[in-house]
Design a protein around this motif. Structure first.
Motif, mmCIF file in Angstrom:
data_model
loop_
_atom_site.group_PDB
_atom_site.id
_atom_site.type_symbol
_atom_site.label_atom_id
_atom_site.label_comp_id
_atom_site.label_asym_id
_atom_site.label_seq_id
_atom_site.Cartn_x
_atom_site.Cartn_y
_atom_site.Cartn_z
ATOM 1 N N GLY A 18 3.152 10.799 -3.495
ATOM 2 C CA GLY A 18 3.243 10.113 -2.205
ATOM 3 C C GLY A 18 4.431 10.586 -1.395
ATOM 4 O O GLY A 18 4.344 10.784 -0.177
ATOM 5 N N PHE A 19 5.553 10.801 -2.088
ATOM 6 C CA PHE A 19 6.745 11.307 -1.410
ATOM 7 C C PHE A 19 6.513 12.709 -0.870
ATOM 8 O O PHE A 19 6.920 13.028 0.254
ATOM 9 C CB PHE A 19 7.939 11.280 -2.365
ATOM 10 N N SER A 27 3.120 12.007 6.405
ATOM 11 C CA SER A 27 2.140 10.945 6.225
ATOM 12 C C SER A 27 2.792 9.702 5.616
ATOM 13 O O SER A 27 3.094 9.655 4.422
ATOM 14 C CB SER A 27 1.007 11.430 5.313
ATOM 15 N N VAL A 28 2.989 8.701 6.462
ATOM 16 C CA VAL A 28 3.565 7.444 5.999
ATOM 17 C C VAL A 28 2.582 6.734 5.066
ATOM 18 O O VAL A 28 2.989 6.072 4.106
ATOM 19 C CB VAL A 28 3.939 6.545 7.200
ATOM 20 N N MET A 29 1.294 6.913 5.302
ATOM 21 C CA MET A 29 0.280 6.293 4.451
ATOM 22 C C MET A 29 0.348 6.843 3.026
ATOM 23 O O MET A 29 0.203 6.080 2.063
ATOM 24 C CB MET A 29 -1.106 6.532 5.047
ATOM 25 N N SER A 30 0.582 8.134 2.871
ATOM 26 C CA SER A 30 0.748 8.719 1.537
ATOM 27 C C SER A 30 1.962 8.138 0.837
ATOM 28 O O SER A 30 1.920 7.831 -0.353
ATOM 29 C CB SER A 30 0.905 10.234 1.621
ATOM 30 N N LEU A 31 3.042 7.982 1.571
ATOM 31 C CA LEU A 31 4.255 7.416 1.003
ATOM 32 C C LEU A 31 4.025 5.983 0.543
ATOM 33 O O LEU A 31 4.400 5.605 -0.569
ATOM 34 C CB LEU A 31 5.394 7.481 2.013
ATOM 35 N N VAL A 36 3.093 1.955 -3.720
ATOM 36 C CA VAL A 36 2.322 0.798 -4.214
ATOM 37 C C VAL A 36 1.630 1.128 -5.538
ATOM 38 O O VAL A 36 1.761 0.389 -6.524
ATOM 39 C CB VAL A 36 1.296 0.334 -3.155
ATOM 40 N N PHE A 37 0.891 2.228 -5.577
ATOM 41 C CA PHE A 37 0.172 2.571 -6.800
ATOM 42 C C PHE A 37 1.121 3.016 -7.912
ATOM 43 O O PHE A 37 0.863 2.763 -9.087
ATOM 44 C CB PHE A 37 -0.883 3.649 -6.530
#
Length: 102
Positions: A18-19, A27-31, A36-37
């Protein structure tokens, strides 16, 4: 009490992925998804470290991630990151199911 090193490594790989998605593409959504996951998986690994039959959080995180990333891989056909994360998550689901059986 045995530490679930595989589970903690999986959680770290999710968070790191994600980072990387944020760092490379912005991509803030990836972060957010990685955090979260990754946190769900780390909490699940902690639970498995205490009781090997307590797999609900790990199974939830890896199951959802394998479905979501599998759909992204099928749509895009790109091995990185969707294919790798879906395969890694699917392997984690199989491992968790083996923990229940054995």
């Amino acid at each position: 009490m045995a530490v679930d090193w595989i589970g903690f490594g999986y959680a770290a790989a999710i968070a790191f992925g994600g980072f990387l998605g944020y760092k490379r593409k912005g991509s803030v959504m990836s972060l957010m998804a990685g955090i979260v996951f990754g946190a769900l998986s780390a909490y699940g690994a902690y639970n498995i470290s205490n009781d090997t039959k307590d797999i609900k959080f790990s199974l939830l995180a890896s199951g959802m991630l394998s479905v979501v990333m599998g759909m992204r891989y099928k749509k895009s056909g790109k091995l990185m990151p969707a294919g790798i994360m879906s395969g890694l998550s699917l392997l984690m689901v199989f491992r968790l199911l083996l923990l229940i059986i054995v």
